[in-house]
Write a protein that holds these residues in place. Structure first.
Motif, short mmCIF file in Angstrom:
data_model
loop_
_atom_site.label_atom_id
_atom_site.label_comp_id
_atom_site.label_asym_id
_atom_site.label_seq_id
_atom_site.Cartn_x
_atom_site.Cartn_y
_atom_site.Cartn_z
N GLN A 38 81.16 -121.89 2.21
CA GLN A 38 80.19 -120.96 1.59
C GLN A 38 80.85 -120.17 0.48
O GLN A 38 80.26 -119.98 -0.59
CB GLN A 38 79.65 -119.97 2.64
N ILE A 39 82.07 -119.70 0.72
CA ILE A 39 82.78 -118.89 -0.27
C ILE A 39 83.07 -119.73 -1.52
O ILE A 39 82.89 -119.26 -2.65
CB ILE A 39 84.09 -118.31 0.31
N ARG A 40 83.48 -120.97 -1.33
CA ARG A 40 83.69 -121.84 -2.49
C ARG A 40 82.39 -122.04 -3.26
O ARG A 40 82.36 -122.05 -4.49
CB ARG A 40 84.27 -123.19 -2.05
N GLY A 41 81.28 -122.19 -2.51
CA GLY A 41 79.97 -122.33 -3.15
C GLY A 41 79.60 -121.09 -3.96
O GLY A 41 79.05 -121.20 -5.06
N VAL A 46 79.01 -118.33 -9.35
CA VAL A 46 79.43 -117.38 -10.39
C VAL A 46 79.93 -118.14 -11.61
O VAL A 46 79.58 -117.80 -12.75
CB VAL A 46 80.49 -116.39 -9.84
N THR A 47 80.73 -119.17 -11.38
CA THR A 47 81.23 -119.99 -12.49
C THR A 47 80.07 -120.57 -13.30
O THR A 47 80.11 -120.61 -14.53
CB THR A 47 82.11 -121.14 -11.96
N ASP A 54 70.55 -114.54 -6.35
CA ASP A 54 70.92 -115.73 -5.57
C ASP A 54 72.37 -115.64 -5.08
O ASP A 54 72.67 -115.98 -3.94
CB ASP A 54 70.74 -117.00 -6.41
N VAL A 55 73.26 -115.16 -5.95
CA VAL A 55 74.67 -114.99 -5.57
C VAL A 55 74.78 -113.94 -4.47
O VAL A 55 75.45 -114.15 -3.44
CB VAL A 55 75.54 -114.62 -6.78
N LEU A 56 74.10 -112.82 -4.65
CA LEU A 56 74.14 -111.76 -3.65
C LEU A 56 73.58 -112.22 -2.31
O LEU A 56 74.10 -111.85 -1.25
CB LEU A 56 73.39 -110.53 -4.15
N THR A 57 72.55 -113.03 -2.34
CA THR A 57 71.98 -113.57 -1.11
C THR A 57 73.00 -114.41 -0.37
O THR A 57 73.15 -114.31 0.86
CB THR A 57 70.72 -114.40 -1.42
N GLN A 58 73.74 -115.22 -1.09
CA GLN A 58 74.76 -116.07 -0.46
C GLN A 58 75.94 -115.24 0.05
O GLN A 58 76.52 -115.55 1.10
CB GLN A 58 75.24 -117.15 -1.43
N ILE A 59 76.29 -114.18 -0.66
CA ILE A 59 77.35 -113.28 -0.19
C ILE A 59 76.93 -112.62 1.12
O ILE A 59 77.72 -112.52 2.06
CB ILE A 59 77.71 -112.23 -1.26
#
Length: 110
Positions: A38-41, A46-47, A54-59
């Motif tokens: 998940q962290i790599r994703g 971000v890259t 969407d990024v915050l949701t995954q975090i």
């Protein structure tokens, strides 16, 4: 934001005693492997300049997954290490209770 000093690394009280999470070690490692993915994703998101929400949701999802691992380890610790100390050594049990209390206080400081 001040950071607390890192406590010294603890080893088992008895060299022959396995850590409390031994029974569930493979489960914990499997979950941690998924979290690592998940962290790599998230890093790729971000890259790739993905949408902030969407990024915050995954975090948030990764944080909750880590919390679940922590709760599992806590449960294992209480059921094995603390319970064993309570049954066999009152002085050590008191140390375990204090250690557990201190750990929970640190964890709950959000």
């Amino acid at each position: 934001m001040s950071s607390s000093p890192v406590p010294p690394r603890r080893t088992h009280d008895r060299q022959s005693q396995a850590p409390g999470y031994t029974v569930h070690k493979s489960d914990h490692l499997a979950r941690l492997g998924k979290i690592e993915g998940q962290i790599r994703g998230i890093s790729r998101m971000v890259t790739d300049d993905r949408y902030c929400i969407d990024v915050l949701t995954q975090i948030t999802a990764a944080s909750r997954a880590l919390q679940e691992v922590a709760l599992g380890l806590l449960d294992d610790h209480v059921r094995a290490c603390v319970a064993d100390a309570a049954r066999t050594n009152p002085a050590q049990a008191e140390e375990k209770y204090t250690e557990l209390n201190d750990t929970l206080r640190r964890a709950l400081r959000l």
